[in-house]
Design a protein around this motif. Structure first.
Motif, PDB file in Angstrom:
ATOM      1  N   HIS A   1       0.814  -1.231   0.000  1.00  0.00           N
ATOM      2  CA  HIS A   1       0.000   0.000   0.000  1.00  0.00           C
ATOM      3  C   HIS A   1       0.845   1.279   0.000  1.00  0.00           C
ATOM      4  O   HIS A   1       0.294   2.374   0.035  1.00  0.00           O
ATOM      5  N   LYS A   2       2.163   1.165  -0.030  1.00  0.00           N
ATOM      6  CA  LYS A   2       3.029   2.350  -0.017  1.00  0.00           C
ATOM      7  C   LYS A   2       3.548   2.628  -1.428  1.00  0.00           C
ATOM      8  O   LYS A   2       3.576   1.727  -2.264  1.00  0.00           O
ATOM      9  N   PRO A   3       4.007   3.871  -1.702  1.00  0.00           N
ATOM     10  CA  PRO A   3       4.558   4.168  -3.033  1.00  0.00           C
ATOM     11  C   PRO A   3       5.684   3.217  -3.420  1.00  0.00           C
ATOM     12  O   PRO A   3       5.846   2.879  -4.591  1.00  0.00           O
ATOM     13  N   GLU A   4       6.467   2.758  -2.409  1.00  0.00           N
ATOM     14  CA  GLU A   4       7.604   1.857  -2.691  1.00  0.00           C
ATOM     15  C   GLU A   4       7.160   0.522  -3.285  1.00  0.00           C
ATOM     16  O   GLU A   4       7.978  -0.230  -3.813  1.00  0.00           O
ATOM     17  N   SER A   5       5.850   0.203  -3.177  1.00  0.00           N
ATOM     18  CA  SER A   5       5.365  -1.079  -3.700  1.00  0.00           C
ATOM     19  C   SER A   5       5.128  -1.034  -5.208  1.00  0.00           C
ATOM     20  O   SER A   5       4.659  -2.001  -5.797  1.00  0.00           O
ATOM     21  N   LEU A   6       5.448   0.100  -5.844  1.00  0.00           N
ATOM     22  CA  LEU A   6       5.267   0.258  -7.294  1.00  0.00           C
ATOM     23  C   LEU A   6       5.896  -0.904  -8.063  1.00  0.00           C
ATOM     24  O   LEU A   6       7.074  -1.230  -7.855  1.00  0.00           O
ATOM     25  N   ALA A   7       5.112  -1.534  -8.946  1.00  0.00           N
ATOM     26  CA  ALA A   7       5.612  -2.648  -9.762  1.00  0.00           C
ATOM     27  C   ALA A   7       5.714  -2.212 -11.217  1.00  0.00           C
ATOM     28  O   ALA A   7       4.832  -1.533 -11.738  1.00  0.00           O
ATOM     29  N   LEU A   8       6.805  -2.611 -11.863  1.00  0.00           N
ATOM     30  CA  LEU A   8       7.050  -2.267 -13.267  1.00  0.00           C
ATOM     31  C   LEU A   8       7.002  -3.526 -14.130  1.00  0.00           C
ATOM     32  O   LEU A   8       7.691  -4.505 -13.856  1.00  0.00           O
ATOM     33  N   VAL A   9       6.171  -3.480 -15.170  1.00  0.00           N
ATOM     34  CA  VAL A   9       6.058  -4.583 -16.134  1.00  0.00           C
ATOM     35  C   VAL A   9       6.470  -4.037 -17.492  1.00  0.00           C
ATOM     36  O   VAL A   9       6.063  -2.944 -17.880  1.00  0.00           O
ATOM     37  N   LYS A  10       7.298  -4.812 -18.221  1.00  0.00           N
ATOM     38  CA  LYS A  10       7.841  -4.295 -19.480  1.00  0.00           C
ATOM     39  C   LYS A  10       7.605  -5.248 -20.649  1.00  0.00           C
ATOM     40  O   LYS A  10       7.495  -6.459 -20.469  1.00  0.00           O
TER      41      LYS A  10
END
Length: 447
Positions: A275-284
């Motif tokens: 639930h924090k900004p640090e949990s941002l996931a990147l898919v490419k």
């Protein structure tokens, strides 16, 4: 009206530039202020409104002169203003405000939602939504749509075409995420990274290398006791990380954690970012297509209880797509008084309300540059969960050949100058632009 608008503005740390950085967060409201009136933005004629819609649908490029002497008499300006307010939305339920979705339960409570108890109706809505989502993805892949957002009641996804934000492939960023969502994505075979967690680990690793001797001394003195919150992220090679103790001959004096405690520490650390900004996931790249199929079938995409129960996520796009409804941002000009020293002075403001996407922010400021003679300021209200989309995620793989990657992007439906801005690597980090000012045709901003 006398709103007594404060003229005290925050200090602006950036140096003046002819362009401000791309801001990938969605704004809920913009408040532009100027010493010149905004009467040109009022009471558009039917012909001007129609022309603005046509220009948007045909992606007509409007290039205004640097300064317009009589903005109110400029039909070109007024049509371009209407054009810049257009966005596309799905689903469209006029009695419900479909953005923002995170934290919107209170606003939606008590509103009619005939689908909440009707499973057949929910399936129809989701089937329709899947068609619209797939249409948007296909437009993005063909570089006929620059980017789009999926706004669920728990998280937001930003899909960007290859060539945007400094990337040479399609990217999708999801924020915030939870351990459950990440686990489900892994089980579907979606490869993704957590750039902010990895960046934090790298930083910790560098710091630990610098302070290695101090840490060894401290660990020998205090055993392995640690204060809460100071626990480092465990690495995958915990066995190897204790080999240096053996080399020093002190392995017996330091308690080595067993496999279960290593696993518990890993899980605790993974849940800590939920639930924090640090949990941002990147898919490419091609994984974004797997993500599309995953999201279409993902049960947690739609709330099962509460005011948003059974309601598909909101799709927001700068360009038309199958099942999308044309909407316009709401604009109104306000004449107010502001206290300057001991007197009140006239201050003119223009308020824009709605989901303001990156391309709209850029095109509106471009219009104001000409209409307000290169001098205005703006307060920007950010939908906070989307501020983290400004993180530079492409340090490891910048666009290899910009000319090839960006070759087809000019047909994506936004102005070439806006496209040039959105193609740059993001520089705002986890924050977004809160205050923007233009003086003598040069921007300064505060994030």
């Amino acid at each position: 009206k006398d709103f007594h608008l404060p003229v005290a503005v925050p200090e602006v740390p950036s140096s003046p530039r002819h362009e401000f950085p791309a801001d990938w967060s969605i704004k809920t409201r913009l408040l532009f202020m100027s010493s010149q009136p905004f009467t040109w933005a009022e009471h558009l004629k039917a012909q001007e409104e129609a022309q603005g819609f046509a220009q948007h649908c045909r992606a007509t490029e409007t290039n205004l002169p640097q300064s317009i002497q009589e903005p109110k008499l400029s039909t070109e300006l007024r049509c371009a203003f209407q054009q810049s307010l257009v966005y596309w939305l799905h689903p469209s339920l006029p009695w419900l405000q479909l953005f923002p979705r995170i934290g919107a339960d209170r606003k939606m409570a008590g509103k009619a939602s005939p689908w909440s108890q009707d499973e057949a109706l929910q399936q129809v809505l989701m089937s329709d939504w899947s068609v619209s989502f797939t249409s948007l993805y296909n437009l993005l892949k063909a570089k006929l749509c620059p980017y789009f957002y999926i706004c669920t009641y728990q998280f937001t996804v930003l899909f960007r075409a290859a060539g945007l934000a400094g990337s040479d492939v399609i990217t999708a960023v999801i924020s915030p995420t939870t351990r459950g969502l990440r686990e489900a994505m892994r089980n579907e075979g979606i490869e993704f990274s957590l750039p902010l967690v990895e960046e934090s680990r790298t930083r910790k690793q560098k710091n630990s290398e610098v302070n290695l001797e101090t840490e060894v001394a401290n660990s020998l003195k205090a055993g392995n006791s640690m204060e809460d919150g100071e626990e480092p992220a465990p690495s995958d090679d915990d066995d190897e990380s204790f080999s240096w103790l053996e080399e020093m001959g002190v392995q017996d004096k330091v308690k080595k954690p067993d496999a279960i405690s290593i696993q518990l520490r890993k899980e605790k650390h993974e849940v800590q970012v939920d639930h924090k900004p640090e949990s941002l996931a990147l898919v490419k790249g091609t994984n974004t297509f797997t993500l599309l199929n995953f999201l279409i079938n993902c049960k947690s995409l739609v709330a099962v209880a509460g005011p948003q129960a059974g309601l598909p996520p909101t799709l927001l796009s700068p360009v038309a797509f199958r099942g999308g409804t044309m909407q316009t941002l709401k604009a109104r000009s306000i004449n107010a008084k502001a206290r300057v020293h001991l007197a009140y002075e006239d201050i003119f403001s223009l308020e824009i309300v709605g989901p303001v996407m990156p391309h709209s922010l850029h095109s509106l400021t471009t219009l104001l540059k000409s209409a307000q003679r290169g001098a205005f300021s703006a307060v920007l209200y950010t939908h906070e969960p989307t501020a983290v989309f400004n993180t530079d995620l492409e340090n490891a793989s910048p666009a290899l050949n910009k000319e090839t990657v960006c070759k087809d992007l000019p047909t994506c439906g936004v102005h070439p100058k806006t496209l040039a801005q959105l193609s740059q690597c993001p520089t705002l980090g986890k924050s977004s632009i809160r205050f923007l000012e233009m003086k003598d045709y040069a921007y300064t901003w505060k994030s």
